[in-house]
Design an enzyme around this catalytic site. Structure first.
Site, short mmCIF file in Angstrom:
data_model
loop_
_atom_site.label_atom_id
_atom_site.label_comp_id
_atom_site.label_asym_id
_atom_site.label_seq_id
_atom_site.Cartn_x
_atom_site.Cartn_y
_atom_site.Cartn_z
N GLU A 1 -12.58 -0.12 -3.28
CA GLU A 1 -13.76 0.59 -3.77
C GLU A 1 -14.12 1.78 -2.90
O GLU A 1 -14.43 2.87 -3.40
CB GLU A 1 -14.96 -0.36 -3.90
CG GLU A 1 -16.11 0.33 -4.58
CD GLU A 1 -17.14 -0.63 -5.14
OE1 GLU A 1 -18.32 -0.25 -5.15
OE2 GLU A 1 -16.77 -1.74 -5.55
N PHE B 1 -5.23 -11.39 -6.01
CA PHE B 1 -4.55 -11.65 -4.74
C PHE B 1 -3.19 -12.24 -5.05
O PHE B 1 -3.10 -13.28 -5.70
CB PHE B 1 -5.41 -12.57 -3.88
CG PHE B 1 -6.85 -12.15 -3.87
CD1 PHE B 1 -7.23 -10.94 -3.31
CD2 PHE B 1 -7.83 -12.94 -4.46
CE1 PHE B 1 -8.56 -10.52 -3.34
CE2 PHE B 1 -9.15 -12.53 -4.48
CZ PHE B 1 -9.51 -11.33 -3.92
N ARG C 1 -0.28 -12.36 -2.58
CA ARG C 1 0.47 -12.91 -1.46
C ARG C 1 -0.45 -12.93 -0.24
O ARG C 1 -1.08 -11.93 0.06
CB ARG C 1 1.69 -12.02 -1.21
CG ARG C 1 2.43 -12.26 0.06
CD ARG C 1 3.64 -11.34 0.22
NE ARG C 1 4.75 -11.89 -0.54
CZ ARG C 1 5.21 -11.41 -1.70
NH1 ARG C 1 4.68 -10.34 -2.22
NH2 ARG C 1 6.21 -11.98 -2.32
#
Length: 137
Positions: free
Chosen positions: A60, A87, A89
């Site tokens: 962001e 997400f 890894r």
């Protein structure tokens, strides 16, 4: 994180979340933005891997800064209106690099996709950020 041409009314970057987390901008323009951070305890959740909020915050901040650079000439700022991070890894050490590219650059909104990679170049997270282009308060 340092945003070129930041507005005079802005909070100093070192006092923001981006500053506290030590994000480093590598490139920032209308077509591409990139940044990185070296994983430290301030980035980890209790199990030792990078906290998902770190990815969301970097995406962001990076995308907002790049959009701001493009709309500031019109007296506008860019603020987040949506941030979706997946997400892929876990990362527990090393340097994480983010690269963002705009999907849409309009008069009132911008949409970016941001990809995060670990030191081995493996994708560890992806984020889609939607920004509203507004008049400053």
């Amino acid at each position: 994180m340092r945003v070129p041409n930041e507005p005079s009314y802005a909070i100093p970057i070192e006092e923001t979340l981006d500053g506290v987390l030590g994000f480093e901008i590598l490139e920032m323009d209308a077509d591409r933005a990139s940044a990185r951070f070296e994983v430290a305890n301030r980035h980890r959740q209790p199990f030792g891997i990078v906290h998902g909020g770190v990815y969301a915050a970097l995406a962001e901040g990076l995308c907002s800064g790049a959009t701001y650079m493009q709309v500031a000439g019109d007296g506008k700022i860019a603020v987040g209106s949506s941030n979706h991070t997946s997400f892929l890894r876990p990362v527990s050490q090393g340097v994480v690099t983010a690269e963002a590219r705009p999907v849409h650059s309009g008069r009132t909104s911008w949409v970016w996709e941001c990809e995060f990679k670990n030191e081995e170049g493996k994708r560890c997270a992806v984020t889609r950020v939607t920004l509203a282009v507004i008049d400053p308060r």
